[in-house]
Design a protein around this motif. Sequence first.
Motif, PDB file in Angstrom:
ATOM      1  N   THR A  89     -32.659  48.252  -1.659  1.00  0.00           N
ATOM      2  CA  THR A  89     -32.611  48.845  -0.310  1.00  0.00           C
ATOM      3  C   THR A  89     -32.983  47.385   0.648  1.00  0.00           C
ATOM      4  O   THR A  89     -32.316  47.539   1.521  1.00  0.00           O
ATOM      5  N   ARG A  90     -33.675  46.623   0.261  1.00  0.00           N
ATOM      6  CA  ARG A  90     -33.693  45.235   0.645  1.00  0.00           C
ATOM      7  C   ARG A  90     -32.362  44.706   1.007  1.00  0.00           C
ATOM      8  O   ARG A  90     -31.977  44.221   1.963  1.00  0.00           O
ATOM      9  N   ARG A  91     -31.665  44.742   0.019  1.00  0.00           N
ATOM     10  CA  ARG A  91     -29.987  44.081  -0.192  1.00  0.00           C
ATOM     11  C   ARG A  91     -29.271  44.923   1.009  1.00  0.00           C
ATOM     12  O   ARG A  91     -28.519  44.526   1.878  1.00  0.00           O
ATOM     13  N   THR A  92     -29.692  46.243   1.036  1.00  0.00           N
ATOM     14  CA  THR A  92     -28.988  47.169   1.986  1.00  0.00           C
ATOM     15  C   THR A  92     -29.319  46.987   3.487  1.00  0.00           C
ATOM     16  O   THR A  92     -28.438  47.205   4.207  1.00  0.00           O
ATOM     17  N   VAL A  93     -30.431  46.570   3.537  1.00  0.00           N
ATOM     18  CA  VAL A  93     -30.820  46.135   4.970  1.00  0.00           C
ATOM     19  C   VAL A  93     -30.281  44.883   5.260  1.00  0.00           C
ATOM     20  O   VAL A  93     -29.600  44.886   6.450  1.00  0.00           O
ATOM     21  N   ILE A 121     -35.712  53.127   4.351  1.00  0.00           N
ATOM     22  CA  ILE A 121     -36.433  52.357   5.175  1.00  0.00           C
ATOM     23  C   ILE A 121     -37.457  53.318   5.749  1.00  0.00           C
ATOM     24  O   ILE A 121     -37.265  54.279   6.239  1.00  0.00           O
ATOM     25  N   MET A 122     -38.785  52.836   5.571  1.00  0.00           N
ATOM     26  CA  MET A 122     -39.915  53.553   6.136  1.00  0.00           C
ATOM     27  C   MET A 122     -40.825  52.441   7.019  1.00  0.00           C
ATOM     28  O   MET A 122     -41.178  51.447   6.465  1.00  0.00           O
ATOM     29  N   PRO A 123     -41.271  53.041   8.185  1.00  0.00           N
ATOM     30  CA  PRO A 123     -41.942  52.266   9.184  1.00  0.00           C
ATOM     31  C   PRO A 123     -43.407  52.246   8.680  1.00  0.00           C
ATOM     32  O   PRO A 123     -44.089  53.053   8.084  1.00  0.00           O
TER      33      PRO A 123
END
Length: 319
Positions: A236-240, A276-278
Amino acid sequence: MSKSIDPQANRLPELSAHHQDPHAYPDGVAFLDGQYLPMSQAKISVLDWGFLHSDATYDTVHVWDGRFFRLDLHLDRFFGGLEKLRMTIPFDREGVAEILHNCVALSGHRAAYVEMLCTRGASPTFSRDPREAVNRFMAFAVPFGSVANAEQLQRGLHVAISDKVRIPPASIDPAIKNYHWLDLVRGLYDAYDRGAETALVLDFNGNVAEGPGFNVFCVDDGKLSTPAVGVLPGITRRTVFDLCAEAGLAVTAADVSVAALRQSDEVFITSTAGGIMPVTMIDGVPVADGKVGAITKRLMAIYWQKHEDPAWSTPVHYP
Ligand code: PLP
């Protein structure tokens, strides 16, 4: 957000089952020793090194609306971990992908948390030599779950920064996704003791590292950063990073000090379990104005839109 995420809806049956029976299992299907089984029947020996020594690697991919999200990247990371740990399994990438499809299809879940894992296994003689253990591959699909519940996704998570230090890369290569979680679990208890909902732990230099099952990003003057070292290279980091490239946003992997994180304009965490969670509160102090930031909201929306895009997702082979 074109598809709103409601992890709570997926969790309710599981939670109510637990309330009735403390030994209940989530509804799902596992693959173990060549067989597809209900979760309640997927059991391994207590002599398995995976259990006795945390000698295991795994990966988790999710299915959303009947589609795997970025399955290839998860398979890459899993096979990379197997190689580094000198484990072998009797399946190639296509074989593992087929097993994952079957677990999801047999479970019937349209939104699932899907795990592939390999333990060192056990040896018939209880030998102390890891080369004598027979490696064991398993997989399972259970209902999708999220680090943040629906309310937390809306208002942002309340996080505490623990002084616990994440196991350093010189000890365990964090790119091998692993179950060495005692630092993270101790961090979680620190967070609960301080009235927070989840935790961030530190790297070996005292900078922010990651949390139990997630990476972290901060936004300053429109530019994003995420810790570079001592963290799992999350998909998910890579996706960001990929989403920022498309959206024309600047993003870097660099040291993030505790002070810098506290002073950020926006903070969010990333995980296969929730996307992605705030984060809107750190150690009881609001992040900026305490509201979910504009860049976080924008990235959340495009992240979920990508789940319908055939370049980023693959349909599950349901019967
Ligand atoms: N960091 C740790 C320690 C994790 O266990 C995870 C996922 O389980 C992550 C980060 C996030 O990685 P991903 O985005 O691949 O789910």
